[in-house]
Design a protein around this motif. Structure first.
Motif, mmCIF file in Angstrom:
data_model
loop_
_atom_site.group_PDB
_atom_site.id
_atom_site.type_symbol
_atom_site.label_atom_id
_atom_site.label_comp_id
_atom_site.label_asym_id
_atom_site.label_seq_id
_atom_site.Cartn_x
_atom_site.Cartn_y
_atom_site.Cartn_z
ATOM 1 N N ARG A 418 10.985 46.271 14.057
ATOM 2 C CA ARG A 418 10.583 45.290 13.367
ATOM 3 C C ARG A 418 10.733 44.034 14.424
ATOM 4 N NH1 ARG A 418 10.381 45.661 7.839
ATOM 5 N NH2 ARG A 418 10.821 47.662 7.003
ATOM 6 N N ALA A 419 9.763 43.186 13.987
ATOM 7 C CA ALA A 419 10.056 41.890 14.776
ATOM 8 C C ALA A 419 11.277 41.323 14.797
ATOM 9 C CB ALA A 419 9.043 40.887 14.668
ATOM 10 N N GLY A 420 11.979 40.721 15.794
ATOM 11 C CA GLY A 420 13.314 40.009 15.668
ATOM 12 C C GLY A 420 14.315 41.090 15.884
ATOM 13 N N ARG A 421 14.234 42.476 15.896
ATOM 14 C CA ARG A 421 14.876 43.269 16.194
ATOM 15 C C ARG A 421 14.997 43.873 17.779
ATOM 16 N NH1 ARG A 421 16.808 46.015 11.548
ATOM 17 N NH2 ARG A 421 16.675 44.483 9.819
ATOM 18 N N ASP A 462 4.186 42.025 18.500
ATOM 19 C CA ASP A 462 4.273 43.514 18.360
ATOM 20 C C ASP A 462 3.870 43.885 17.115
ATOM 21 O OD1 ASP A 462 5.135 43.865 21.340
ATOM 22 O OD2 ASP A 462 7.076 42.982 20.415
ATOM 23 N N ARG A 463 3.933 42.842 16.129
ATOM 24 C CA ARG A 463 3.534 43.377 14.828
ATOM 25 C C ARG A 463 2.432 44.269 14.665
ATOM 26 N NH1 ARG A 463 5.619 37.964 11.892
ATOM 27 N NH2 ARG A 463 7.956 38.002 12.016
ATOM 28 N N GLY A 464 2.291 45.336 13.956
ATOM 29 C CA GLY A 464 1.071 46.073 13.608
ATOM 30 C C GLY A 464 0.726 46.946 14.753
ATOM 31 N N HIS A 465 1.656 46.927 15.804
ATOM 32 C CA HIS A 465 0.955 47.683 16.999
ATOM 33 C C HIS A 465 1.990 48.881 17.384
ATOM 34 C CE1 HIS A 465 -1.868 44.677 18.420
ATOM 35 N NE2 HIS A 465 -1.159 43.595 17.872
ATOM 36 N N SER A 466 1.542 49.608 18.098
ATOM 37 C CA SER A 466 2.655 50.837 18.771
ATOM 38 C C SER A 466 3.192 50.388 20.072
ATOM 39 C CB SER A 466 1.595 52.059 18.878
ATOM 40 O OG SER A 466 0.886 52.060 20.099
ATOM 41 N N LEU A 467 4.395 51.121 19.758
ATOM 42 C CA LEU A 467 5.337 50.668 20.913
ATOM 43 C C LEU A 467 5.764 51.960 21.694
ATOM 44 C CD1 LEU A 467 6.901 48.214 22.467
ATOM 45 C CD2 LEU A 467 8.796 48.756 20.843
ATOM 46 N N SER A 468 5.629 51.974 23.026
ATOM 47 C CA SER A 468 6.240 53.163 23.807
ATOM 48 C C SER A 468 7.068 52.773 24.967
ATOM 49 C CB SER A 468 5.113 54.420 23.784
ATOM 50 O OG SER A 468 4.126 53.492 24.768
ATOM 51 N N VAL A 469 7.556 53.581 25.613
ATOM 52 C CA VAL A 469 8.169 53.298 26.673
ATOM 53 C C VAL A 469 7.840 54.431 27.825
ATOM 54 C CG1 VAL A 469 10.660 54.790 26.458
ATOM 55 C CG2 VAL A 469 10.539 52.670 27.862
ATOM 56 N N TRP A 470 7.744 53.920 28.910
ATOM 57 C CA TRP A 470 7.476 54.749 30.194
ATOM 58 C C TRP A 470 8.582 54.656 31.257
ATOM 59 C CZ3 TRP A 470 3.390 52.916 34.408
ATOM 60 C CH2 TRP A 470 3.107 54.060 35.504
ATOM 61 N N VAL A 471 9.097 55.961 31.317
ATOM 62 C CA VAL A 471 10.280 56.023 32.074
ATOM 63 C C VAL A 471 10.000 56.720 33.649
ATOM 64 C CG1 VAL A 471 12.657 57.063 32.409
ATOM 65 C CG2 VAL A 471 11.940 56.134 30.245
ATOM 66 N N VAL A 472 10.574 56.110 34.771
ATOM 67 C CA VAL A 472 10.433 56.443 36.167
ATOM 68 C C VAL A 472 11.538 56.996 36.438
ATOM 69 C CG1 VAL A 472 9.704 56.300 38.567
ATOM 70 C CG2 VAL A 472 8.244 55.297 36.411
ATOM 71 N N ALA A 473 11.930 58.417 36.726
ATOM 72 C CA ALA A 473 13.129 58.882 37.384
ATOM 73 C C ALA A 473 13.042 58.799 38.749
ATOM 74 C CB ALA A 473 13.408 60.351 36.491
ATOM 75 N N VAL A 474 14.301 58.524 39.218
ATOM 76 C CA VAL A 474 14.336 58.537 41.005
ATOM 77 C C VAL A 474 15.570 59.132 41.356
ATOM 78 C CG1 VAL A 474 14.257 57.000 42.951
ATOM 79 C CG2 VAL A 474 13.466 56.011 40.777
ATOM 80 N N PHE A 484 6.711 59.553 29.274
ATOM 81 C CA PHE A 484 6.310 58.693 28.077
ATOM 82 C C PHE A 484 7.398 59.224 26.798
ATOM 83 C CE2 PHE A 484 2.538 58.142 30.506
ATOM 84 C CZ PHE A 484 2.379 56.827 30.454
ATOM 85 N N SER A 485 7.729 58.189 25.883
ATOM 86 C CA SER A 485 8.313 58.429 24.703
ATOM 87 C C SER A 485 7.103 58.669 23.808
ATOM 88 C CB SER A 485 9.018 57.326 24.246
ATOM 89 O OG SER A 485 8.132 56.291 23.916
ATOM 90 N N ARG A 486 7.348 59.238 22.798
ATOM 91 C CA ARG A 486 6.369 59.224 21.523
ATOM 92 C C ARG A 486 6.120 57.678 20.879
ATOM 93 N NH1 ARG A 486 5.409 63.951 18.971
ATOM 94 N NH2 ARG A 486 7.047 65.541 19.294
ATOM 95 N N PRO A 487 5.054 57.146 20.595
ATOM 96 C CA PRO A 487 4.871 55.907 20.466
ATOM 97 C C PRO A 487 5.404 55.721 19.037
ATOM 98 C CG PRO A 487 3.018 57.074 20.190
ATOM 99 C CD PRO A 487 3.765 58.003 20.848
ATOM 100 N N VAL A 488 5.834 54.476 18.491
ATOM 101 C CA VAL A 488 6.499 54.102 17.305
ATOM 102 C C VAL A 488 5.642 52.873 16.872
ATOM 103 C CG1 VAL A 488 8.599 55.088 17.682
ATOM 104 C CG2 VAL A 488 8.167 52.703 18.303
ATOM 105 N N ALA A 489 5.542 52.881 15.343
ATOM 106 C CA ALA A 489 4.643 51.840 14.976
ATOM 107 C C ALA A 489 5.698 50.591 14.546
ATOM 108 C CB ALA A 489 3.895 52.230 13.634
ATOM 109 N N VAL A 490 5.197 49.502 15.091
ATOM 110 C CA VAL A 490 6.001 48.354 14.654
ATOM 111 C C VAL A 490 5.463 47.819 13.389
ATOM 112 C CG1 VAL A 490 6.516 46.023 15.342
ATOM 113 C CG2 VAL A 490 6.358 47.836 17.305
ATOM 114 N N ALA A 491 6.562 47.442 12.564
ATOM 115 C CA ALA A 491 6.149 47.035 11.049
ATOM 116 C C ALA A 491 5.319 45.766 11.233
ATOM 117 C CB ALA A 491 7.246 46.596 10.327
ATOM 118 N N ALA A 492 4.322 45.882 10.252
ATOM 119 C CA ALA A 492 3.464 44.345 10.260
ATOM 120 C C ALA A 492 4.164 43.247 9.634
ATOM 121 C CB ALA A 492 1.972 44.671 9.628
#
Length: 492
Positions: A418-421, A462-474, A484-492
């Motif tokens: 959620r926005a603000g979190r 970010d509201r109403g969009h999907s959010l994910s993270v890309w990790v590069v391991a070294v 990649f992580s699974r995408p999560v929906a950000v609350a509108a």
């Protein structure tokens, strides 16, 4: 070759660079991650002793077998203990070992071996001076590149701007490429180089005669310059005078030389000076650029090809070139691709190699010098973990841990979206184990500028969009791992 007592004999070739450049230019006129979303976790095979193999042209000793005799079938490389990655270039083959050191063999005109010695070829691997923290290597036209664990790039060899240090002097020991940081992948061609940064942008330097730098002009650059308008990139490849870039949404961009349609149907120009989308491709997991042809590995394990087909590099049973990608019949279960100058290679999930295309130097590896218009299996090799196509030679690794870190447990986004979190990314688990990670947050699959730590404060954007993270391991000695992580929906 070697003497009876095993001492290395190195031969001098004063015209090597001329031959390499001339062959590449003439040929041009007639080097695993998934897309956005989730990939299945892999289970590592038992660790076996790694071994290097090579076949094809050997005029400079680039097969690393202690000889200079052409080989139409795989032969064992010398001194490949601990090898984790191999890169075949233009008369040069570069090896990365698990201790982060770099070794190479072949042509050393203009310092191409990087070992600090006078000009002399070597048919067995010699150590590149001063490198001990390398995670990826690349081989070009008598020059080499090494990506360090800290995201900087070192270069050595010929003086055509490939060092990116503002000079055109040859270097027989590595020098750091100016102005490059946060690099996660590198690519080397006959006369230019490219680098992918962790924010999804691409830098290029060297020659620019066909628009290969992607900066909308034909002027060479001796320092890295941004490729115009290219963002959201997760993998790059180059070999000749064109380049391919795989984006996080599974689509492909291309630019540079387009004499045979290798840039794809998005361009009719002979030289494409800025990136264009390769129409008709989606769900791509890897790209590989040859001298004048292109390959794409699709999520279902099949391979699409386009560009020059004079010697069968497109694998469709014909010698007709085309600009539109088409899937190669009968080739399935592929997990890695590579493109040589006139030939193509595919590593199957069962550890065998399929090869097709030009075979005048035996680079297909089937014991003949007959061009193959459709894929054939390279006999005698199993448990292959990586394959790399060069100018007219091919190299492969069997056994060992493989060239790249493999994701076992993928990253995840934790917290209330959620926005603000603030949400937090777990880095997942990669094999072999590592402790160094880089993060890039994505909104609807596109990188968010400046969002490159494990914590991300959500905003109204970010509201109403999907959010994910890309990790590069070294981890030193291995290609960077990416997941990649699974995408999560950000609350509108």
């Amino acid at each position: 070759m070697k003497t009876d007592d095993g001492m290395r004999v190195r031969s001098r070739r004063v015209s090597g660079l001329t031959r390499v450049a001339a062959v590449a230019v003439l040929a041009g006129m007639t080097a695993a991650v998934g897309p956005a979303g989730w990939a299945s976790a892999a289970t590592p095979a038992a660790v076996r002793s790694a071994a290097g193999w090579a076949w094809g042209d050997n005029g400079y000793g680039q097969l690393c077998d202690g000889d200079s005799v052409r080989q139409a079938s795989p032969v064992a490389m010398s001194e490949t203990a601990g090898v984790t990655q191999v890169a075949a270039g233009f008369g040069l083959t570069v090896l990365l070992r698990s201790d982060g050191t770099v070794w190479d063999c072949g042509i050393e005109v203009d310092g191409g071996l990087g070992d600090g010695t006078p000009v002399a070829d070597s048919s067995v691997p010699v150590q590149v001076a001063g490198l001990s923290d390398v995670v990826q290597v690349a081989a070009g036209g008598s020059f080499g590149l090494a990506l360090r664990a800290d995201g900087t790039v070192a270069a050595w060899g010929n003086p055509i701007g490939s060092f990116g240090d503002g000079t055109y002097q040859s270097r027989n020991i590595p020098v750091t490429v100016t102005g490059l940081t946060d690099v996660i992948q590198i690519g080397a061609s006959v006369s230019h180089a490219i680098a992918l940064r962790s924010n999804g942008t691409v830098m290029a330097w060297g020659t620019n005669i066909a628009g290969e730098l992607g900066n909308n002009n034909g002027i060479l650059s001796d320092t890295p310059t941004p490729v115009d308008g290219l963002t959201g990139v997760m993998q790059i490849s180059t070999h000749g005078l064109h380049n391919l870039a795989l984006r996080t949404d599974g689509t492909v961009m291309a630019w540079g030389n387009n004499i045979a349609g290798e840039v794809g149907p998005g361009s009719t120009a002979r030289s494409q000076y800025t990136p264009v989308v390769v129409d008709g491709l989606s769900g791509v997991t890897q790209v590989a650029a040859g001298l004048d042809h292109s390959l794409a590995l699709l999520s279902d394990g099949t391979v699409a090809a386009w560009g020059l087909n004079a010697q069968g590099a497109l694998g469709d049973g014909t010698t007709t070139s085309r600009s539109t990608p088409a899937v190669i019949d009968g080739l399935t279960d592929v997990k890695q691709i590579s493109a040589g100058s006139m030939d193509s290679l595919a590593l199957r999930a069962d550890g065998t190699i399929a090869a097709w295309g030009g075979n005048a130097y035996g680079q297909i590896g089937d014991g003949t010098t007959t061009n193959r218009l459709t894929p054939v299996t390279v006999p005698g090799l199993s448990n292959v973990t990586q394959v790399s196509g060069g100018m007219y030679q091919t190299a492969a690794i069997t056994g060992g841990r493989g060239p790249a870190l493999t994701p076992l447990a993928h990253p995840a986004v934790l917290g209330s979206a959620r926005a603000g979190r603030t949400v937090v990314a777990t880095h997942g688990v990669f094999w072999p184990l590592t402790t160094t990670y880089r993060y890039q947050w994505l909104r609807d699959g596109s990188p968010i500028e400046g969002a490159n730590t494990a914590r991300y404060p959500l905003t109204a954007a970010d509201r109403g969009h999907s959010l994910s993270v890309w990790v590069v391991a070294v981890r030193v000695g291995y290609n960077n791992g990416m997941a990649f992580s699974r995408p999560v929906a950000v609350a509108a």
